[in-house]
Write an enzyme that holds these catalytic residues in place. Structure first.
Site, PDB file in Angstrom:
ATOM      1  N   HIS A  16     -19.444 -28.931  22.822  1.00  0.00           N
ATOM      2  CA  HIS A  16     -20.039 -28.306  21.620  1.00  0.00           C
ATOM      3  C   HIS A  16     -21.059 -28.874  21.184  1.00  0.00           C
ATOM      4  O   HIS A  16     -21.265 -30.245  20.963  1.00  0.00           O
ATOM      5  CB  HIS A  16     -19.032 -27.887  20.573  1.00  0.00           C
ATOM      6  CG  HIS A  16     -19.400 -27.055  19.705  1.00  0.00           C
ATOM      7  ND1 HIS A  16     -20.089 -27.294  18.319  1.00  0.00           N
ATOM      8  CD2 HIS A  16     -19.072 -25.724  19.559  1.00  0.00           C
ATOM      9  CE1 HIS A  16     -20.168 -26.009  17.849  1.00  0.00           C
ATOM     10  NE2 HIS A  16     -19.680 -25.296  18.741  1.00  0.00           N
ATOM     11  N   ASP A  51     -14.197 -21.169  22.536  1.00  0.00           N
ATOM     12  CA  ASP A  51     -14.095 -20.010  23.664  1.00  0.00           C
ATOM     13  C   ASP A  51     -13.241 -20.145  24.977  1.00  0.00           C
ATOM     14  O   ASP A  51     -13.053 -19.166  25.489  1.00  0.00           O
ATOM     15  CB  ASP A  51     -15.653 -19.800  23.811  1.00  0.00           C
ATOM     16  CG  ASP A  51     -16.422 -19.179  23.138  1.00  0.00           C
ATOM     17  OD1 ASP A  51     -15.941 -18.377  22.270  1.00  0.00           O
ATOM     18  OD2 ASP A  51     -17.675 -19.498  22.692  1.00  0.00           O
TER      19      ASP A  51
END
Ligand code: CMC
Length: 426
Positions: free
Chosen positions: A304, A361
Site C-alpha cells: 500500500h 482488497d
C-alpha cells in the site's frame, strides 16, 4: 495555525515558509513563498504534497491507523451500519436516533432512478465491463440533475449527496443485471442498504420469496464501511480536482469512478482474482513467487502507498473473511489458493523486508468471490462504498472558499523553435 517558520534560501535571499500544525499527523510547510522566489515544487506522485486542509479522514500509515471523523475504523466497522458511517462522513458526527431515522428516510426516498436512465443501459454491449457502464450512467445522472442545480446552494449540495448514496446500489445492481440479461429489480425500501443491494443483485421477478442471507448482507455492509473513505487518494483527489472547476457533482463522481477503476487503486480486488486464475493451483505458487521477486509481476492485494506496516481495514476484513467462508461452508480451491498465498507471503523475507502485507482488497476480493459476486463487479462495489467519501470531500470543498486545482510541471521538452514546412521535415 502557523506557529513557526521554515526558511528557504534562494540566491542568498531568505523566504519564510509558515509551518502549520494539524490536529494529527505531520505538520505542513506552506510553500506559497516558492512562487515569490520564482520556483515551483517538484513532487511526482504527490508523495509529500497536501493540496487541501480536511477534517474528514486521518491515516497514520506507520501505525496502521485509520480514523473517519476521529472514530477508529475497526470500531465503526464492527458497531455501526454503513449509512450511519456515511452520515458521519458528511456531517462530522455519528447520527443520534432521530437524525438516523431522518437520514435513512431520505436515502430510502431516493433509491429509484429515473425510468429514462434504464434506456441508457441498452446502449451498452451486454459484455461491457460494469465499471465502464458505471462511469457512463453516473455521469449521465448529471443530465437529469443539471437544470436548476446551484452549486452555491447548500440544500442543492445536500440533496446531491443523498441522491448519490441512495442510487449507487441501484445503478451498480443494474449494471450487473444488464450483463446477465436479467430484468432490473426495483429497490425495496423495507430492506437495509446492504440487503437491498443483495436483493437487487440476486433476486429475479420470478423469485417472489427471495430471502437475503443476513451473513452476506452483514459482510457487505462491513465492506462498504471499510471502503467508504481514505482521505486524499487518487479517486478522491480526482473528484476534488474536477469539483474545483465548479463541474456538476454527478460528473465529478463519474471522474472518481474512472480513477478508481485502475488496478493500482480500486481495481486491485478484481486483479487479485485474476491473479489467482493465472496461478491456477497451490503447486504453482513457488514459481509465481519467483516472478514476483524478479519484478515480472506484482502480488496483487499486497502493499500500500500509505500503510507500510499493516492495513487496519485488512485486519477487520480478515476476520469477516474467516466468518463468511466458515458460515457459508465454502470449499473453493481458488480461496484455498488465496490462503496459501497469504501464508507464504507473510513468511517470505522479500515481503517482510519491504513491509508488504495483504491490503483490504485481498480479503474483500475473497469475500466477494465467496458470496457469489462476479469479479468484474468488485470495483463497482468499491465505487458504491466510496461514494459517501467522495461526496463528503466534495461537500467539504464547497463549504468554504477554494481555488481551481491547477498543478505546475517541470518542463523538459523542446525549447522554442521555428515551424518547419512539411517538405523540409525529416
Ligand atoms: N508485489 C510485489 N512487490 C511489490 C508490491 C507488490 N504488490 N508492492 C510493492 N512492491 C515492491 C516494489 O517493487 C518495491 O520494491 P523495490 O524497493 O525492491 O523496488 C517496494 O515493494 C516498494 O514499492 P513501491 O512501488 O515504492 O510502493 P508504492 O507505495 O509506490 O505502491 C501500490 C503501492 C499499492 C501501488 C503497490 O504496492 C501495488 O501495486 N500493490 C498491488 C496493487 C494493490 O493491491 N493495490 C491496492 C491498494 S489498496 C486499495 C486502495 O487503497 O486503493
Amino acid at each position: 495555525m502557523a506557529e513557526n517558520n521554515a526558511t528557504l534560501t534562494v540566491d542568498g535571499k531568505d523566504y519564510q515558509l509558515p509551518i502549520t500544525e494539524g490536529t494529527l499527523g505531520p505538520s505542513v510547510i506552506d510553500v506559497a513563498a516558492f512562487q515569490k522566489a520564482g520556483y515551483w515544487t517538484y513532487d511526482p506522485g504527490f508523495m509529500v504534497t497536501a493540496p487541501v486542509e480536511s477534517k474528514i479522514t486521518f491515516i497514520d500509515g506507520g501505525k496502521g491507523e485509520l480514523l473517519y471523523r476521529g472514530y477508529p475504523i475497526d470500531q465503526l466497522a464492527n458497531n455501526a451500519e454503513y449509512l450511519e458511517v456515511a452520515y458521519a462522513l458528511i456531517h462530522g458526527e455519528l447520527p443520534n436516533a432521530e437524525q438516523k431515522t431522518e437520514f435513512y428516510k431520505k436515502i430510502h426516498s431516493h433509491t429509484a432512478v429515473h425510468d429514462q436512465l434504464r434506456k441508457f443501459f441498452e446502449g451498452f454491449r451486454r459484455d461491457a465491463h460494469p465499471m465502464a457502464i458505471m462511469v457512463g450512467v453516473v455521469g449521465a445522472l448529471s443530465a437529469f440533475y443539471h437544470e436548476g442545480f446551484d452549486v452555491n446552494d447548500v440544500r442543492h449540495r445536500e440533496i446531491t449527496a443523498i441522491r448519490l448514496i441512495a442510487k449507487m446500489p441501484t445503478l451498480a445492481a443494474m449494471s450487473y443485471k444488464y450483463s446477465q440479461g436479467e430484468p432490473f429489480m426495483y429497490p425495496r425500501n423495507d430492506f437495509t442498504y446492504a440487503e437491498n443491494f443483495v436483493y437487487m443483485m440476486f433476486a429475479t421477478p420470478a423469485d417472489v420469496n427471495f430471502q437475503v442471507n443476513p451473513i452476506i448482507a452483514k459482510a457487505l455492509d462491513k465492506i462498504f464501511t471499510l471502503h467508504a473513505d481514505h482521505e486524499q487518494n487518487a479517486s478522491t483527489s480526482t473528484v476534488r480536482l474536477a469539483g474545483s472547476t465548479g463541474a456538476n457533482p454527478y460528473a465529478c463522481i463519474a471522474a472518481g469512478i474512472a480513477a478508481l477503476w485502475g488496478p493500482s487503486h480500486g481495481g486491485a480486488n478484481e486483479a487479485v482474482l485474476e491473479m489467482l486464475d493465472e496461478i491456477g493451483t497451490v503447486e504453482n505458487v513457488p514459481a509465481f513467487m519467483e516472478k514476483v521477486k524478479s519484478r515480472e509481476v506484482k502480488l496483487m492485494g499486497f502493499g500500500h502507498r500509505v500503510y507500510k506496516n499493516f492495513d487496519p481495514r485488512a485486519q477487520v476484513l480478515k476476520e469477516t473473511c474467516d466468518e463468511v467462508l466458515h458460515a457459508l461452508g465454502i470449499n473453493d480451491p481458488k480461496l484455498e489458493l488465496a490462503m496459501a498465498l497469504e501464508k507464504i507471503a507473510l513468511e517470505d523475507p522479500f515481503f517482510i523486508e519491504r513491509n508488504l502485507y495483504p491490503n483490504v482488497d485481498f480479503y474483500s476480493g475473497i469475500i466477494l468471490k465467496a458470496i457469489g459476486i462476479p469479479t468484474s463487479m468488485f470495483t463497482v462495489i468499491f465505487s458504491l462504498a466510496r461514494t459517501s467519501g467522495w461526496i463528503s470531500h466534495w461537500l467539504e470543498m464547497h463549504s468554504e472558499p477554494f481555488k481551481i486545482g491547477r498543478p505546475r510541471q517541470l518542463y523538459t521538452g523542446e525549447t522554442q523553435r521555428d515551424f518547419v514546412e512539411i517538405e523540409d521535415r525529416k
